[in-house]
Design a protein around this motif. Structure first.
Motif, PDB file in Angstrom:
ATOM      1  N   ILE A 202       0.829  -1.206   0.000  1.00 21.31           N
ATOM      2  CA  ILE A 202       0.000   0.000   0.000  1.00 21.31           C
ATOM      3  C   ILE A 202       0.861   1.253   0.000  1.00 21.31           C
ATOM      4  CG2 ILE A 202      -1.641   1.349   1.366  1.00 21.31           C
ATOM      5  CD1 ILE A 202      -2.915  -1.278   2.230  1.00 21.31           C
ATOM      6  N   LYS A 203       1.887   1.259   0.852  1.00 24.20           N
ATOM      7  CA  LYS A 203       2.768   2.416   0.934  1.00 24.20           C
ATOM      8  C   LYS A 203       3.491   2.664  -0.389  1.00 24.20           C
ATOM      9  CE  LYS A 203       2.533   3.823   5.314  1.00 24.20           C
ATOM     10  NZ  LYS A 203       2.158   5.217   5.690  1.00 24.20           N
ATOM     11  N   SER A 207      -0.059   4.678  -2.057  1.00 18.12           N
ATOM     12  CA  SER A 207       0.146   6.015  -1.469  1.00 18.12           C
ATOM     13  C   SER A 207       0.549   7.061  -2.508  1.00 18.12           C
ATOM     14  CB  SER A 207       1.196   5.954  -0.349  1.00 18.12           C
ATOM     15  OG  SER A 207       0.697   5.242   0.760  1.00 18.12           O
ATOM     16  N   PHE A 210      -2.577   8.074  -4.442  1.00 16.25           N
ATOM     17  CA  PHE A 210      -3.476   8.857  -3.589  1.00 16.25           C
ATOM     18  C   PHE A 210      -2.948  10.289  -3.439  1.00 16.25           C
ATOM     19  CE2 PHE A 210      -4.813  10.387   0.621  1.00 16.25           C
ATOM     20  CZ  PHE A 210      -6.191  10.328   0.454  1.00 16.25           C
ATOM     21  N   ARG A 211      -1.632  10.418  -3.269  1.00 18.92           N
ATOM     22  CA  ARG A 211      -1.061  11.761  -3.105  1.00 18.92           C
ATOM     23  C   ARG A 211      -1.264  12.589  -4.365  1.00 18.92           C
ATOM     24  NH1 ARG A 211       4.827  13.571  -0.604  1.00 18.92           N
ATOM     25  NH2 ARG A 211       4.438  15.810  -0.786  1.00 18.92           N
ATOM     26  N   THR A 239       6.988  10.052  -3.021  1.00 18.07           N
ATOM     27  CA  THR A 239       6.333   9.093  -2.128  1.00 18.07           C
ATOM     28  C   THR A 239       6.666   7.667  -2.533  1.00 18.07           C
ATOM     29  OG1 THR A 239       4.531  10.658  -1.743  1.00 18.07           O
ATOM     30  CG2 THR A 239       4.110   8.356  -1.192  1.00 18.07           C
ATOM     31  N   TYR A 240       6.633   7.403  -3.834  1.00 15.59           N
ATOM     32  CA  TYR A 240       6.971   6.061  -4.333  1.00 15.59           C
ATOM     33  C   TYR A 240       8.426   5.714  -4.026  1.00 15.59           C
ATOM     34  CZ  TYR A 240       8.422   2.457  -7.619  1.00 15.59           C
ATOM     35  OH  TYR A 240       8.966   1.323  -8.166  1.00 15.59           O
ATOM     36  N   TYR A 243       9.488   4.985  -0.249  1.00 11.28           N
ATOM     37  CA  TYR A 243       9.067   3.686   0.279  1.00 11.28           C
ATOM     38  C   TYR A 243       9.716   2.528  -0.474  1.00 11.28           C
ATOM     39  CZ  TYR A 243       5.585   6.130   3.071  1.00 11.28           C
ATOM     40  OH  TYR A 243       4.954   6.952   3.968  1.00 11.28           O
TER      41      TYR A 243
END
Length: 249
Positions: A202-203, A207, A210-211, A239-240, A243
């Protein structure tokens, strides 16, 4: 009217922007501290010519460098700005009003606006934006976070928001922003790895999507045109990457 307030700036290779930063601060204070981490350009020369007290010091990390600058400051009250940030006239007026008498608060929250590659960004994930940048060094200092330094604000501290803006003249080119994405995502991952953290599906994969959706659609980033799309896309990529570099558990 000059205030019992010291301005502290950490710098590196910012000869083209530092003069504008210092000139705005000179309307507020007679004590401007610059802590430079080995600039290869004329940053230190420009700052000194404008009346700043310049210290050269190897880079130990954001918080430690800023705390060192605070230690050199003449006054207890600190206005912390970066070397690509400029206090607006309206904000300067608001700061003067706040210091017309001894402040009854512990810190002040300052609104920010970003100028990205020459364009004022009005929407998206960076708006509204505000940061606590005025504080009393007797009670508050910078923490030890290697990636996103923050102040040691406790629940009992009172914080007042001022009017006007700090204008952040961030990257000059899109390529510079992409490079920052790569650099900061690596710093985030290194910190997480040291703490024994891992990311999950999910992260890593949901994520970022979603961002992008929130910044570009919900927060109206599309109204900033191509730059709004690029910022939302690049923040999603950050974000990608952070993580993905952290690694799946």
């Amino acid at each position: 009217m000059l205030l019992p307030l010291s301005a502290v700036i950490i710098t590196v290779n910012q000869e083209k922007k530092i003069a504008k930063t210092i000139e705005a601060l000179k309307t507020l204070t007679d004590d401007i501290v610059v802590v430079d981490s080995g600039s290869k350009d004329a940053t230190r020369t420009v700052a000194a010519a404008l009346g700043a007290r310049v210290f050269e010091r190897p880079w130990p990390g954001y918080s430690e460098q800023k705390n060192f600058g605070n230690d050199q400051a003449k006054y207890d009250w600190i206005l912390s700005v970066d070397d690509d940030e400029v206090v607006s006239d309206e904000l300067a007026k608001s700061i003067r009003a706040a210091f017309a008498s001894e402040p009854k608060t512990d810190a002040f929250n300052l609104p920010f606006r970003t100028v990205f590659a020459g364009k004022l960004i009005r929407f998206g994930g960076w708006n509204p934006e505000a940061h606590i940048r005025i504080f009393n060094k007797k009670n508050i200092h910078w923490n030890t976070d290697a990636v996103h330094e923050g102040l040691t604000i406790r629940p009992e501290h009172s914080v007042q928001k001022l009017s006007g803006y700090v204008y952040h003249y961030t990257v000059d080119t899109l390529e510079q922003f992409a490079q920052k994405t790569d650099r900061y995502s690596t710093l985030f991952a290194e910190k997480g790895i040291k703490a024994g953290k891992k990311a999950n599906f999910i992260k890593i994969y949901l994520s970022p999507a979603f961002r992008f959706l929130v910044e570009y659609v919900v927060k109206l980033g599309f109204l900033d045109g191509y730059y709004g799309w690029f910022i939302a896309k690049e923040n999603a990529r950050y974000t990608y990457l952070k993580y993905k570099k952290l690694g799946e558990g």
